[in-house]
Design a protein around this motif. Structure first.
Motif, PDB file in Angstrom:
ATOM      1  N   LEU A  49      -1.833 -11.043  61.659  1.00 21.34           N
ATOM      2  CA  LEU A  49      -1.005 -10.121  62.424  1.00 21.34           C
ATOM      3  C   LEU A  49      -0.751 -10.712  63.801  1.00 21.34           C
ATOM      4  CD1 LEU A  49      -2.673  -6.685  61.560  1.00 21.34           C
ATOM      5  CD2 LEU A  49      -0.661  -7.753  60.511  1.00 21.34           C
ATOM      6  N   ALA A  50       0.526 -10.793  64.181  1.00 23.44           N
ATOM      7  CA  ALA A  50       0.891 -11.369  65.476  1.00 23.44           C
ATOM      8  C   ALA A  50       2.145 -10.698  65.995  1.00 23.44           C
ATOM      9  CB  ALA A  50       1.118 -12.876  65.352  1.00 23.44           C
ATOM     10  N   GLY A  51       2.063 -10.111  67.189  1.00 19.47           N
ATOM     11  CA  GLY A  51       3.238  -9.548  67.840  1.00 19.47           C
ATOM     12  C   GLY A  51       4.007  -8.542  67.017  1.00 19.47           C
ATOM     13  N   GLY A  52       3.338  -7.664  66.308  1.00 16.52           N
ATOM     14  CA  GLY A  52       4.024  -6.674  65.491  1.00 16.52           C
ATOM     15  C   GLY A  52       4.581  -7.221  64.197  1.00 16.52           C
ATOM     16  N   SER A  53       4.164  -8.422  63.813  1.00 15.09           N
ATOM     17  CA  SER A  53       4.622  -9.040  62.567  1.00 15.09           C
ATOM     18  C   SER A  53       3.432  -9.477  61.738  1.00 15.09           C
ATOM     19  CB  SER A  53       5.521 -10.252  62.858  1.00 15.09           C
ATOM     20  OG  SER A  53       6.687  -9.877  63.548  1.00 15.09           O
ATOM     21  N   ARG A  54       3.635  -9.515  60.438  1.00 11.57           N
ATOM     22  CA  ARG A  54       2.594  -9.972  59.517  1.00 11.57           C
ATOM     23  C   ARG A  54       3.004 -11.323  58.936  1.00 11.57           C
ATOM     24  NH1 ARG A  54      -1.572  -7.811  56.544  1.00 11.57           N
ATOM     25  NH2 ARG A  54      -1.154  -5.770  57.509  1.00 11.57           N
ATOM     26  N   ILE A  55       2.154 -12.323  59.141  1.00 10.76           N
ATOM     27  CA  ILE A  55       2.359 -13.640  58.537  1.00 10.76           C
ATOM     28  C   ILE A  55       1.617 -13.628  57.210  1.00 10.76           C
ATOM     29  CG2 ILE A  55       2.119 -16.135  58.834  1.00 10.76           C
ATOM     30  CD1 ILE A  55       1.807 -15.609  61.850  1.00 10.76           C
ATOM     31  N   GLU A  56       2.365 -13.547  56.130  1.00  9.53           N
ATOM     32  CA  GLU A  56       1.738 -13.429  54.826  1.00  9.53           C
ATOM     33  C   GLU A  56       1.116 -14.754  54.400  1.00  9.53           C
ATOM     34  OE1 GLU A  56       4.635 -11.865  52.150  1.00  9.53           O
ATOM     35  OE2 GLU A  56       4.806  -9.938  53.215  1.00  9.53           O
ATOM     36  N   SER A  57       0.105 -14.678  53.571  1.00  9.00           N
ATOM     37  CA  SER A  57      -0.603 -15.873  53.116  1.00  9.00           C
ATOM     38  C   SER A  57       0.346 -16.807  52.371  1.00  9.00           C
ATOM     39  CB  SER A  57      -1.769 -15.484  52.205  1.00  9.00           C
ATOM     40  OG  SER A  57      -1.302 -14.742  51.089  1.00  9.00           O
ATOM     41  N   PRO A  58       0.106 -18.123  52.445  1.00  9.25           N
ATOM     42  CA  PRO A  58       1.040 -19.093  51.868  1.00  9.25           C
ATOM     43  C   PRO A  58       1.189 -18.938  50.354  1.00  9.25           C
ATOM     44  CG  PRO A  58      -0.527 -20.160  53.342  1.00  9.25           C
ATOM     45  CD  PRO A  58      -1.018 -18.767  53.128  1.00  9.25           C
ATOM     46  N   VAL A  59       2.418 -19.110  49.885  1.00  8.33           N
ATOM     47  CA  VAL A  59       2.733 -19.080  48.461  1.00  8.33           C
ATOM     48  C   VAL A  59       3.360 -20.414  48.085  1.00  8.33           C
ATOM     49  CG1 VAL A  59       4.100 -17.975  46.657  1.00  8.33           C
ATOM     50  CG2 VAL A  59       3.102 -16.589  48.481  1.00  8.33           C
TER      51      VAL A  59
END
Length: 357
Positions: A49-59
């Motif tokens: 979680l960063a700056g109101g965004s979710r960085i989803e795990s790599p696919v």
């Protein structure tokens, strides 16, 4: 991942900002990169979680899916999709986050179905400041960090004043407050920006910040009036128009274009064939051989020129980053790249430079 998920995956990645990376990123490295944009970034399960965004795990993506995404000549990439948590992030932070991650990890950025190489658009270093500095505060710093201007170009800066080798242009119109120009670097101070995550962590009591943008002086000649629109400056005031054009213009990275090189190759090939035919008819291929050697020499020259241009552009970027760091140190601000990722030294603005996890 089930077949239904694989069917929907290209559409999900295409619509939302996504970083396409050449290798699976180490979770600690990915978190360290995210913390450059938001110092309070944290892990949440397999996501960040960063700056109101979710960085989803790599696919992992293979050639078939990449072809659907419009990414050429790649057999395997790893995708980190950026998804907004709740309301949309301020100032398209999710898009900047995807581009910044790809920039540092040597990958692509995908947004609205368009794959881009962020390394082709390095942008201008920034300095976040709690307030617009007074000229007497910023001029001594710039006098030490900028290559001095010899005189005021009155055609470009009719209201400019040369002070210790720095041209000061008080604009005080619209968002632009002041412009400072050296021999090859332009510093434009803008006010009234909403707080990016890095600034919000430093100054939680503020509602807006000022930004000093460090750009090349040459941009005012090449791009003003072509790619930018005046931000409310009065007509007839050349200095104000150009200053606001410089600060409002954002060079948008272009889409991937695999056709231009192919067309050039076809032209070169047809030319070589003609020369080779003439050589065969006249002197048993001697002229054709010379033509081929000439083509190879031209290619070598182009490669050398491209390398020199790249080195020169990176050198100029490092100079601007050094100015940004000097301003941040002297004015107690935050130095960052064009996408809002903090920099601690000048080399941090170059592509592929990652923090230690």
């Amino acid at each position: 991942m089930g077949w239904f998920s694989k069917l929907l995956l290209p559409g999900r990645l295409r619509t939302g900002p996504t970083a396409l990376l050449p290798a699976r990123p180490d979770p600690k490295t990915l978190l360290a990169v995210a913390q450059l944009a938001d110092p309070e970034a944290r892990t949440d399960g397999d996501d960040i979680l960063a700056g109101g965004s979710r960085i989803e795990s790599p696919v992992e993506l293979t050639g078939e899916v990449l072809a659907k995404l419009g990414v050429p000549d790649e057999d395997r990439l790893w995708a980190c999709r950026i998804a907004a948590e709740g309301p949309l992030p301020v100032d398209f932070f999710d898009k900047s986050l995807a581009e910044g991650i790809a920039y540092r990890l040597g990958g692509w950025s995908l947004c609205q179905g368009e794959p881009l190489d962020p390394a082709e658009d390095v942008g201008d270093p920034l300095v976040y400041l709690p307030a617009v500095p007074e000229p007497e505060e910023i001029l001594p710093i710039l006098a030490e960090s900028l290559r001095h201007a010899d005189a005021v170009d009155t055609a470009r800066w009719p209201e400019g004043e040369l002070i210790e080798g720095v041209v000061h242009v008080p604009v005080r119109r619209g968002r632009v407050a002041d412009v400072y120009a050296g021999a090859d670097v332009l510093v434009t101070v803008e006010e009234g920006h909403r707080l990016p995550p890095a600034a919000q962590t430093r100054w939680p009591y503020l509602t807006e910040v000022a930004i000093a943008r460090v750009s090349p002086v040459a941009r005012t000649e090449e791009e003003a009036g072509e790619d930018a629109e005046p931000a409310g400056a009065a007509s007839g005031d050349a200095a104000d128009d150009r200053a606001e054009d410089v600060t409002s213009a954002e060079a948008a990275p272009g889409p991937l274009d695999a056709g231009s090189d192919a067309e050039g190759a076809e032209v070169a090939t047809s030319g070589n064939d003609a020369e080779n035919t003439e050589g065969t008819e006249g002197t048993e291929g001697t002229e054709g051989t010379e033509g081929t050697e000439g083509t190879e020499g031209a290619e070598d020259t182009e490669d050398t020129t491209d390398t020199e241009d790249t080195d020169e552009a990176r050198g100029a970027l490092l100079v601007r980053a050094a100015v940004a760091l000097a301003l941040a140190d002297g004015l107690r601000g935050i130095a960052a790249d064009s996408r809002g990722f903090q920099i601690a030294e000048a080399a941090d603005v170059l592509p592929g430079v990652m923090p230690e996890p």
